[in-house]
Design a protein around this motif. Structure first.
Motif, short mmCIF file in Angstrom:
data_model
loop_
_atom_site.label_atom_id
_atom_site.label_comp_id
_atom_site.label_asym_id
_atom_site.label_seq_id
_atom_site.Cartn_x
_atom_site.Cartn_y
_atom_site.Cartn_z
N LEU A 56 0.81 -1.23 0.00
CA LEU A 56 0.00 0.00 0.00
C LEU A 56 0.84 1.27 0.00
N SER A 57 2.15 1.11 0.00
CA SER A 57 3.08 2.26 -0.06
C SER A 57 2.97 3.18 1.15
N VAL A 58 2.61 2.62 2.31
CA VAL A 58 2.64 3.40 3.54
C VAL A 58 4.10 3.64 3.90
N LYS A 59 4.46 4.87 4.18
CA LYS A 59 5.86 5.23 4.45
C LYS A 59 6.31 4.69 5.80
N ALA A 95 0.76 2.56 13.47
CA ALA A 95 -0.18 1.97 12.51
C ALA A 95 -1.60 2.48 12.73
N VAL A 96 -1.94 2.73 14.00
CA VAL A 96 -3.28 3.24 14.32
C VAL A 96 -3.21 4.76 14.39
N SER A 97 -3.39 5.38 13.26
CA SER A 97 -3.29 6.84 13.19
C SER A 97 -4.01 7.34 11.95
N GLU A 98 -4.36 8.61 11.97
CA GLU A 98 -5.00 9.21 10.81
C GLU A 98 -4.07 9.19 9.61
N GLN A 99 -2.80 9.49 9.86
CA GLN A 99 -1.83 9.56 8.77
C GLN A 99 -1.69 8.20 8.06
N THR A 100 -1.63 7.12 8.85
CA THR A 100 -1.51 5.79 8.25
C THR A 100 -2.78 5.42 7.48
N ALA A 101 -3.94 5.75 8.04
CA ALA A 101 -5.20 5.46 7.36
C ALA A 101 -5.26 6.17 6.01
N ILE A 102 -4.80 7.42 5.97
CA ILE A 102 -4.80 8.18 4.72
C ILE A 102 -3.91 7.50 3.68
N GLU A 103 -2.70 7.14 4.09
CA GLU A 103 -1.77 6.52 3.14
C GLU A 103 -2.25 5.14 2.71
N MET A 104 -2.92 4.41 3.59
CA MET A 104 -3.50 3.11 3.21
C MET A 104 -4.56 3.29 2.14
N ALA A 105 -5.48 4.25 2.35
CA ALA A 105 -6.57 4.47 1.39
C ALA A 105 -6.01 4.94 0.05
#
Length: 422
Positions: free
Chosen positions: A319-322, A331-341
């Motif tokens: 998913l190219s999460v940095k 992993a449980v964060s807004e930033q990770t959710a954004i990069e996952m989507a």
């Protein structure tokens, strides 16, 4: 106005009370009776105890005109329904020749030998009207006493449903040409039951006496069910449509569908109409959202696929999460959710993509991020939206509620995106 006919469903069997099987019969019977204008008013579950069953029959006779009994008609000693009916009506068991011929033919066609127990299934109370069961060996029975109808049916859902559809419901329709009962359901999400009730209080107070409102909460959703009773079906339909139209201005932002609509089918229709597609990146929901989407026929027209990125490694590689995002925010964060989507939208080539990441429980929580902390995100051509959930239920319920909220975020993102283009 015609008399409102009330009914009671009595389920017999220890296995239901012990929690070994789920009673789906009552739900189905209730829907069928309602559709023909008979009001299901009571439900009683009784174990395999003669006196308890007799008491249930007696109590039902005081409050309803129709009693539907399921279960206890098998060939073994624990199946005592027929014997109990004999005692209740003061009759006796006797081999019913038509029933015996039917059961004999049933076994012969299948190349199976009948036992004495099978033969005994043709023994019916002498005051019972025999109802042939073309789907099994336990006959249905119809009794009448003091202007009350008692119907006894097998507990096996397949047999019960066929007997009801082909034998019992037509007889009941012929007997009772009473009131019509109509339902209209408005489905909402994102607002609690008490807040919803407060918002529509004035509207609810203005309902006519023949239309009732019920609040039915379920996993983050609240269904508003309007039930109208009368004798003119066209008029009832018109009244319900007018009432829903007057209700929507109070709560339209929370309404996602009506009647049989489910969130996933509503989304499928929106995507199909726009010739758009969707993808999913799931962590804490573990594929449950994908299951909901693909449970519906035709989902291949708009569903591209999903990545169940339960580990951080899969989040990075698929998913190219940095790595720096995971290190800085977790992993449980807004930033990770954004990069996952956004990563899922890119990897799957989808118009829209949703993501979930969080702590479903019961373990894994911290003081900063307790169990039930979940981020959902939706990436679209217009940008990415997020929502923080703070859930307090069990793991299973947290997963189900997260899936509903994530799908609702997708629904709103689809609507907002295409409305902005107009």
């Amino acid at each position: 106005m015609n008399e409102l006919i009330k009914a009671e469903v009595i389920t017999i069997g220890d296995e239901i009370l012990f929690g070994q099987i789920t009673d789906t019969n009552t739900q189905w019977i209730g829907a069928q009776l309602t559709d023909m204008g008979i009001r299901p008013s009571w439900k009683t579950s009784v174990g395999d105890n003669k006196q308890d069953i007799l008491n249930a029959f007696s109590e039902a006779s005081k409050r309803v005109r129709v009693v539907i009994v399921t279960g206890g008609l098998g060939p073994t000693k624990d199946d005592i329904t027929k014997y109990t009916f004999c005692e209740y009506f003061g009759s006796e068991l006797k081999i019913h020749e038509e029933a015996l011929a039917f059961i004999t033919d049933f076994f012969e066609k299948r190349g199976r030998a009948m036992t004495a127990l099978n033969t005994q299934q043709a023994a019916l109370p002498t005051n019972a009207t025999y109802i042939p069961n073309r789907w099994g060996t336990a006959p249905g029975m119809w009794f009448e006493k003091d202007d009350i109808i008692y119907v006894s049916l097998p507990g096996v859902p397949y047999e019960m449903k066929n007997l009801m559809e082909h034998e019992i419901l037509p007889r009941l329709k012929e007997r009772f040409r009473g009131n019509i009962i109509k339902h209209k359901v408005v489905k909402t999400i994102g607002i609690g039951e008490s807040f919803l009730a407060e918002k529509i209080s004035d509207w609810e107070d203005s309902l006519p006496s023949h239309i009732k409102l019920a609040y039915l909460p379920h996993f983050g959703q609240v269904r508003l069910r309007l039930t109208a009773t009368g004798s003119d079906e066209t008029r009832l339909d018109h009244e319900l449509e007018e009432l829903v139209a007057s209700l929507l201005p109070y709560i339209e932002t929370y309404v996602f569908g009506f009647d049989q609509d489910e969130m996933e089918t509503v989304i499928g229709k929106l995507l199909y109409e726009q010739q758009a597609t969707m993808g999913i990146a799931e962590s804490c929901t573990g594929g449950f959202i994908s299951h909901r989407i693909t449970a519906n026929s035709g989902s291949s027209l708009f569903f591209k696929g999903a990545v169940v990125s339960y580990s951080n490694d899969v989040k990075r590689t698929q998913l190219s999460v940095k790595e720096e995002t995971l290190q800085a925010f977790g992993a449980v964060s807004e930033q990770t959710a954004i990069e996952m989507a956004e990563g899922a939208r890119e990897a799957l080539g989808a118009t829209f993509a949703i993501a979930t990441t969080g702590i479903a429980g019961p373990d894994g929580g911290t003081e900063e991020k307790p169990v039930g902390t979940i981020w959902v995100a939706c990436a679209s051509p217009s940008g990415t939206k997020t929502q923080l959930l703070q859930l307090k239920s069990s793991r299973k319920i947290n997963i189900e509620m997260t899936s509903s909220y994530a799908l609702n975020l997708l629904r709103k993102s689809i609507i907002d995106h295409y409305q902005a283009l107009v």
